[in-house]
Design a protein around this motif. Structure first.
Motif, mmCIF file in Angstrom:
data_model
loop_
_atom_site.group_PDB
_atom_site.id
_atom_site.type_symbol
_atom_site.label_atom_id
_atom_site.label_comp_id
_atom_site.label_asym_id
_atom_site.label_seq_id
_atom_site.Cartn_x
_atom_site.Cartn_y
_atom_site.Cartn_z
ATOM 1 N N LEU A 7 0.819 -1.210 0.000
ATOM 2 C CA LEU A 7 0.000 0.000 0.000
ATOM 3 C C LEU A 7 0.856 1.264 0.000
ATOM 4 C CD1 LEU A 7 -2.951 -0.539 2.543
ATOM 5 C CD2 LEU A 7 -2.988 -0.783 0.049
ATOM 6 N N ASP A 8 2.155 1.122 0.266
ATOM 7 C CA ASP A 8 3.047 2.282 0.352
ATOM 8 C C ASP A 8 3.382 2.771 -1.053
ATOM 9 O OD1 ASP A 8 4.730 4.255 1.196
ATOM 10 O OD2 ASP A 8 6.241 2.932 2.097
ATOM 11 N N THR A 9 2.384 3.316 -1.706
ATOM 12 C CA THR A 9 2.489 3.821 -3.071
ATOM 13 C C THR A 9 1.399 4.849 -3.278
ATOM 14 O OG1 THR A 9 2.754 3.153 -5.395
ATOM 15 C CG2 THR A 9 0.978 2.088 -4.156
ATOM 16 N N ASP A 10 1.378 5.473 -4.438
ATOM 17 C CA ASP A 10 0.362 6.488 -4.725
ATOM 18 C C ASP A 10 -0.939 5.847 -5.186
ATOM 19 O OD1 ASP A 10 1.984 8.602 -4.056
ATOM 20 O OD2 ASP A 10 2.661 8.980 -6.106
ATOM 21 N N LEU A 11 -2.056 6.470 -4.815
ATOM 22 C CA LEU A 11 -3.366 5.926 -5.159
ATOM 23 C C LEU A 11 -3.523 5.737 -6.659
ATOM 24 C CD1 LEU A 11 -6.261 5.098 -4.275
ATOM 25 C CD2 LEU A 11 -6.913 7.502 -4.625
ATOM 26 N N TYR A 12 -2.972 6.659 -7.466
ATOM 27 C CA TYR A 12 -3.210 6.537 -8.908
ATOM 28 C C TYR A 12 -2.586 5.294 -9.514
ATOM 29 C CZ TYR A 12 1.204 9.221 -9.992
ATOM 30 O OH TYR A 12 2.483 9.686 -10.126
ATOM 31 N N LYS A 13 -1.661 4.656 -8.801
ATOM 32 C CA LYS A 13 -1.147 3.372 -9.285
ATOM 33 C C LYS A 13 -2.248 2.306 -9.259
ATOM 34 C CE LYS A 13 2.980 4.039 -10.673
ATOM 35 N NZ LYS A 13 3.483 3.579 -11.972
ATOM 36 N N PHE A 14 -3.076 2.330 -8.227
ATOM 37 C CA PHE A 14 -4.175 1.365 -8.143
ATOM 38 C C PHE A 14 -5.297 1.707 -9.120
ATOM 39 C CE2 PHE A 14 -2.341 0.909 -3.784
ATOM 40 C CZ PHE A 14 -1.940 -0.414 -3.907
ATOM 41 N N THR A 15 -5.615 3.003 -9.250
ATOM 42 C CA THR A 15 -6.703 3.360 -10.161
ATOM 43 C C THR A 15 -6.318 3.053 -11.606
ATOM 44 O OG1 THR A 15 -5.951 5.666 -10.211
ATOM 45 C CG2 THR A 15 -7.648 5.099 -8.609
ATOM 46 N N MET A 16 -5.050 3.279 -11.968
ATOM 47 C CA MET A 16 -4.593 2.923 -13.321
ATOM 48 C C MET A 16 -4.504 1.411 -13.484
ATOM 49 S SD MET A 16 -1.705 5.786 -14.334
ATOM 50 C CE MET A 16 -0.616 5.391 -12.972
ATOM 51 N N MET A 17 -4.026 0.730 -12.446
ATOM 52 C CA MET A 17 -3.867 -0.730 -12.515
ATOM 53 C C MET A 17 -5.209 -1.413 -12.732
ATOM 54 S SD MET A 17 -2.018 -3.105 -9.643
ATOM 55 C CE MET A 17 -1.531 -4.799 -9.946
ATOM 56 N N GLN A 18 -6.262 -0.862 -12.145
ATOM 57 C CA GLN A 18 -7.594 -1.431 -12.340
ATOM 58 C C GLN A 18 -8.015 -1.323 -13.801
ATOM 59 O OE1 GLN A 18 -11.026 -1.394 -9.370
ATOM 60 N NE2 GLN A 18 -11.553 0.376 -10.614
ATOM 61 N N VAL A 19 -7.720 -0.178 -14.437
ATOM 62 C CA VAL A 19 -8.007 -0.028 -15.866
ATOM 63 C C VAL A 19 -7.202 -1.039 -16.678
ATOM 64 C CG1 VAL A 19 -7.970 1.544 -17.844
ATOM 65 C CG2 VAL A 19 -8.543 2.423 -15.577
ATOM 66 N N VAL A 20 -5.933 -1.226 -16.307
ATOM 67 C CA VAL A 20 -5.081 -2.189 -17.019
ATOM 68 C C VAL A 20 -5.658 -3.597 -16.919
ATOM 69 C CG1 VAL A 20 -2.773 -3.206 -17.163
ATOM 70 C CG2 VAL A 20 -3.019 -0.764 -16.671
ATOM 71 N N LEU A 21 -6.075 -3.999 -15.729
ATOM 72 C CA LEU A 21 -6.650 -5.335 -15.541
ATOM 73 C C LEU A 21 -7.872 -5.536 -16.426
ATOM 74 C CD1 LEU A 21 -6.869 -8.062 -13.977
ATOM 75 C CD2 LEU A 21 -8.302 -6.832 -12.318
ATOM 76 N N HIS A 22 -8.735 -4.553 -16.483
ATOM 77 C CA HIS A 22 -10.015 -4.705 -17.185
ATOM 78 C C HIS A 22 -9.921 -4.451 -18.689
ATOM 79 C CE1 HIS A 22 -12.168 -3.869 -13.117
ATOM 80 N NE2 HIS A 22 -11.923 -5.155 -13.279
ATOM 81 N N GLN A 23 -8.990 -3.597 -19.122
ATOM 82 C CA GLN A 23 -8.987 -3.191 -20.525
ATOM 83 C C GLN A 23 -7.699 -3.516 -21.289
ATOM 84 O OE1 GLN A 23 -10.866 0.613 -21.389
ATOM 85 N NE2 GLN A 23 -11.575 0.799 -19.278
ATOM 86 N N PHE A 24 -6.559 -3.598 -20.597
ATOM 87 C CA PHE A 24 -5.288 -3.832 -21.290
ATOM 88 C C PHE A 24 -4.452 -4.907 -20.596
ATOM 89 C CE2 PHE A 24 -6.238 0.841 -21.332
ATOM 90 C CZ PHE A 24 -6.765 0.892 -22.621
ATOM 91 N N PRO A 25 -5.024 -6.051 -20.268
ATOM 92 C CA PRO A 25 -4.285 -7.039 -19.455
ATOM 93 C C PRO A 25 -3.075 -7.638 -20.163
ATOM 94 C CG PRO A 25 -6.338 -7.977 -20.275
ATOM 95 C CD PRO A 25 -6.393 -6.511 -20.592
#
Length: 394
Positions: A7-25
């Motif tokens: 969790l010791d990272t910036d929130l936008y890493k998770f919000t972008m990662m979610q897009v990657v999982l769903h749209q660009f895996p």
């Protein structure tokens, strides 16, 4: 261990990662490290950096951390299920000392499995460097400087000002980062009624009861240069893909991947109405703000309903200056990074890790500030400028 939680990272890493999982895996990417400070030798610390990265790659998400992520309204259940199985893999990252005394860090692999390296690795490089070069840090000077900032922010005419911490990647140390956040929250008030709106750091948001903040970063729009239907439409493709994922939530658009002129051409009435606002990260912030307000008005959107976020190398005096210019004309927020988390009297490291390739092709950022871009393929940069009608100086 410097990093003790994923969790010791910036929130936008998770919000972008979610897009990657769903749209660009299936996307494959390459990131590279750069230190912009001349004459800084990091090569002597390579073994220490590698050891910290090895520890980072041993981490997995704890159940309580997954519960916390699941509680965020924009994080979807299947993404949290994926994170429950996730670990960073050492095989995707290589740290090499160079004869110049500098270091090379290359991250290569699936975007989904490499996206979480950037922020903790930069935090590791920072802390390793400073704990070796400043073995007895002058924390009292850091506290005095922080106190001076707080006094400035407590001016009577600044009660509507909102600042946030964006300083994870360039912090002096994790312990100092936590101290700064605790002091800011205690002295300025945290949350909707305070001046201190929250932090981009998800672990400290979780531990300290702060609001986690962030939407998208440059790498997301850069990757879309390779993932979209054609290069000229890549910015529009990025915003539409984001809207498909979040349906109007997390609606702050990053404005400087292709230069501000190209952003305004693409950010039409549809996006003006759909997105909550825009974030400034290069170029003259005063001119940027004025042009954004004019752009909203020309698209029949009331600027008072939109948020402008400023996040480019802010200091507290610059933040106050911007607030006084734009207060009452739109909604405002300010993300302060290095000046909050690494202001103890030592020169901070200006270090970045940037995506340079996606699916085998170069990708780049055409910043509004000279020197902030990072691309090794000059032919691609020239082509990108041509496609987006950007002057050579960008």
């Amino acid at each position: 261990m410097i990093i003790t939680s994923l969790l010791d990272t910036d929130l936008y890493k998770f919000t972008m990662m979610q897009v990657v999982l769903h749209q660009f895996p299936g996307a494959q990417v390459e990131y590279r490290f750069k230190c912009r400070n001349p004459g800084v030798e990091l090569a002597p610390f390579v073994d220490e950096i590698r050891s910290e990265i090895k520890s980072l790659c041993s981490l997995s998400f704890k159940e309580v951390e997954l519960v916390y992520l699941r509680s965020l309204r924009f994080i979807k259940s299947d993404f949290v299920d994926f994170l429950g199985l996730f670990r960073l893999n050492e095989k995707y990252i290589h740290v090499t000392p160079l004869l110049t005394g500098e270091i090379e860090i290359v991250i290569q692999g699936p975007w989904l499995h490499t996206i979480l390296f950037e922020i903790p690795v930069l935090a590791i490089v920072n802390e390793v460097y400073f704990r070796n070069t400043q073995r007895m840090p002058n924390l009292m000077q850091g506290r005095e400087r922080l106190e001076a900032k707080i006094i400035q922010l407590q001016s009577e005419d600044l009660h509507a000002l909102k600042i946030a911490d964006y300083g994870t990647r360039r912090r002096f140390s994790k312990a100092w980062h936590e101290e700064v956040l605790r002091v800011l929250a205690g002295r300025l008030g945290a949350g909707p009624n305070g001046i201190f709106a929250g932090t981009s750091n998800v672990q400290f948001a979780y531990l300290l009861g702060l609001t986690p903040l962030g939407t998208m970063a440059h790498e997301y729009l850069q990757a879309c240069q390779a993932l979209g239907p054609r290069l000229r439409d890549s910015q529009v493709f990025a915003f539409e893909s984001w809207a498909r994922e979040y349906r109007g939530d997390l609606g702050i658009a990053l404005s400087d991947v292709y230069g501000f002129n190209a952003f305004l051409r693409d950010f039409d009435m549809y996006f003006c109405k759909l997105f909550d606002g825009a974030r400034h990260d290069s170029g003259d912030p005063f001119a940027w703000g004025e042009r954004m307000l004019a752009h909203y008005r020309s698209n029949r959107v009331d600027p008072l309903t939109k948020t402008l976020i400023f996040s480019d190398g802010l200091t507290v005096p610059r933040t106050i200056e911007l607030f006084r210019q734009f207060n009452g004309r739109c909604q405002l927020a300010f993300g302060i990074g290095t000046n909050l988390t690494n202001d103890l009297g030592y020169e901070p490291l200006q270090i970045v890790i940037k995506m340079v390739r996606c699916n085998g092709q170069p990708v780049a950022k055409l910043s509004d500030s000279p020197g902030k871009g990072m691309c090794e393929d000059q032919n691609y940069l020239a082509y990108l400028r041509q496609v987006f009608e950007i002057e050579e100086s960008a």
